[in-house]
Design a protein around this motif. Sequence first.
Motif, PDB file in Angstrom:
ATOM      1  N   UNK A   9       4.549 -10.696   0.499  1.00 21.60           N
ATOM      2  CA  UNK A   9       4.241 -10.881  -0.927  1.00 21.60           C
ATOM      3  C   UNK A   9       5.377 -10.420  -1.841  1.00 21.60           C
ATOM      4  N   UNK A  10       6.499 -10.037  -1.231  1.00 27.11           N
ATOM      5  CA  UNK A  10       7.644  -9.641  -2.038  1.00 27.11           C
ATOM      6  C   UNK A  10       8.449 -10.850  -2.478  1.00 27.11           C
TER       7      UNK A  10
ATOM      8  N   UNK B  78      -2.749  -2.512  -7.535  1.00 32.02           N
ATOM      9  CA  UNK B  78      -4.056  -3.168  -7.556  1.00 32.02           C
ATOM     10  C   UNK B  78      -3.944  -4.689  -7.534  1.00 32.02           C
ATOM     11  N   UNK B  79      -2.876  -5.213  -8.142  1.00 28.38           N
ATOM     12  CA  UNK B  79      -2.683  -6.667  -8.131  1.00 28.38           C
ATOM     13  C   UNK B  79      -2.545  -7.180  -6.691  1.00 28.38           C
TER      14      UNK B  79
ATOM     15  N   UNK C 198      -3.616  -5.583  -3.928  1.00 29.43           N
ATOM     16  CA  UNK C 198      -4.882  -5.349  -3.217  1.00 29.43           C
ATOM     17  C   UNK C 198      -5.886  -6.464  -3.511  1.00 29.43           C
ATOM     18  N   UNK C 199      -5.937  -6.886  -4.782  1.00 28.55           N
ATOM     19  CA  UNK C 199      -6.891  -7.940  -5.171  1.00 28.55           C
ATOM     20  C   UNK C 199      -6.521  -9.277  -4.533  1.00 28.55           C
ATOM     21  N   UNK C 200      -5.219  -9.550  -4.400  1.00 23.73           N
ATOM     22  CA  UNK C 200      -4.781 -10.783  -3.742  1.00 23.73           C
ATOM     23  C   UNK C 200      -5.216 -10.806  -2.278  1.00 23.73           C
ATOM     24  N   UNK C 201      -5.138  -9.636  -1.660  1.00 26.74           N
ATOM     25  CA  UNK C 201      -5.411  -9.548  -0.227  1.00 26.74           C
ATOM     26  C   UNK C 201      -6.903  -9.592   0.093  1.00 26.74           C
TER      27      UNK C 201
ATOM     28  N   UNK D 287     -12.098  -4.746  -4.125  1.00 26.82           N
ATOM     29  CA  UNK D 287     -12.552  -4.391  -2.773  1.00 26.82           C
ATOM     30  C   UNK D 287     -11.757  -3.218  -2.206  1.00 26.82           C
ATOM     31  N   UNK D 288     -10.468  -3.171  -2.526  1.00 23.28           N
ATOM     32  CA  UNK D 288      -9.606  -2.065  -2.108  1.00 23.28           C
ATOM     33  C   UNK D 288      -8.887  -1.552  -3.347  1.00 23.28           C
ATOM     34  N   UNK D 289      -8.871  -0.207  -3.533  1.00 19.67           N
ATOM     35  CA  UNK D 289      -8.318   0.343  -4.783  1.00 19.67           C
ATOM     36  C   UNK D 289      -7.227   1.383  -4.559  1.00 19.67           C
ATOM     37  N   UNK D 290      -6.855   1.640  -3.302  1.00 18.77           N
ATOM     38  CA  UNK D 290      -5.824   2.647  -3.042  1.00 18.77           C
ATOM     39  C   UNK D 290      -5.143   2.351  -1.713  1.00 18.77           C
ATOM     40  N   UNK D 291      -3.993   2.993  -1.504  1.00 16.92           N
ATOM     41  CA  UNK D 291      -3.269   2.834  -0.238  1.00 16.92           C
ATOM     42  C   UNK D 291      -4.104   3.375   0.921  1.00 16.92           C
TER      43      UNK D 291
END
Length: 441
Positions: free
Chosen positions: A150-151, A255-256, A258-261, A266-270
């Motif tokens: 995603x980079x 967060x951007x 995480x939301x894509x994935x 659904x996921x908010x942290x590393x």
Amino acid sequence: MNITRENIDELNAVVKVDIAKEDYNGKVEKVLKDYRKNANIPGFRKGHVPMGMVKKQYGKAVLVDEVNKLLQEGLNKYLTEEKLDVLGNPLPKEQENFDWDSENYSFEFELGLSPEFEVDLNTEKPITHYQIVAGDEMIENQIKTIQKQYGKLVSKDAVEGEEDQVAGTFKNEAEEIESTTTLSLDKMKNEEDRKKFIGKKVGDVVTLNTKDLFEDEHDLMEVLKVDHDKVHGLDVEVEFTISEINKQELADLDQELFDKLFGKGEVTSVTELKEKIKEDAGKQFAQQGDQQLLNDVTEMLIDNTQFDLPKEFLQKWIRTAGENPMTEEEAKEEYEKSEKGLRFQLIEGKLIKDNDLQVQYEDLISFAKDRIKEQMAQFGQMNPEDKELEDIAKRVLSNQEEVKRLSEQLMNQKLLDLYKEKVNLEPKEVTYEEFVKEVYQ
């Protein structure tokens, strides 16, 4: 028709089939009458050929055909009614001086009988059931892969480090190599080769030797675009002319991303990302752990379930079962290769029968829907409607090959559930790397 059986021993028998004239004569006469109606013989009107001529021309062939039909029907019916569990197919015994001009016939067939045995699933020594998990290094590598995926690529003037990507063209005129490709420097095997690129700019030429350029020669095959036979042992110099230099800039773990994935919120942290990766990997690894369990239980059952087989009969059957007959030596070799598989087929059949394991159509539909749902999820369709799944499953199961394939998978699942319930298992949590080392190395 009269059928009798003589048991030679517990694993071998001979079936004798006696066929009298009254068993086949009516059928033969009917076929010959039909032949007479349709026969086209010069000098006679259609349907008016003398029966004697029809019998002379077709009688023996019709007789043989009708007797063989009666023989097969009678033998199959007998095996079904007597509930004989036979291995392979009945083998006709050779008969000297057999006379088709006789009115009554006798045929003999050798049978290989399935052995009687019991299967004990509860072994004293436990079988390891691997619970495979993703280790910290695997999770970190997966995160780095996600960041790369995603980079974005950032153009550079010169190569600064081994993490850079270099596009260009390989050339060697003598070997007719000219291939445009992109190199990830960290994939190259030797540090000496990687260092040749440091400081190089667009238009510069780097000379490399193809031998040991990559750990895997298939990578060399891909970048040089040469065929499989040529790449093995290829030891020549190639020139690489640089046309573009880029650096892979990793995506931020925000967060951007995480939301894509995983979908919004659904996921908010590393920390949650690592837990999610570990959970998803565990689901994938569960299939490998279960497959290894199936393999280990299979080996245990073959080793612990003792019974004899009609070895000589099976070797004789193997000689004639294929399209091309085998020699005795070839049949013996083939039997030795397939004996283990045959033993497990019998053991598996016994388990299925004793535990009443069945594949019902409703189970098959449900199983197919689950598989289809998993496949759709891979393409981002996370919540398909049940009716859509049902319609796709029914279309899939209209194909008999798919029915067979899915039925086998479902039965394997039922057997796996049976093993988990009744076999003495010892759970063992391992990382994927530990699993590979323990099982395969």
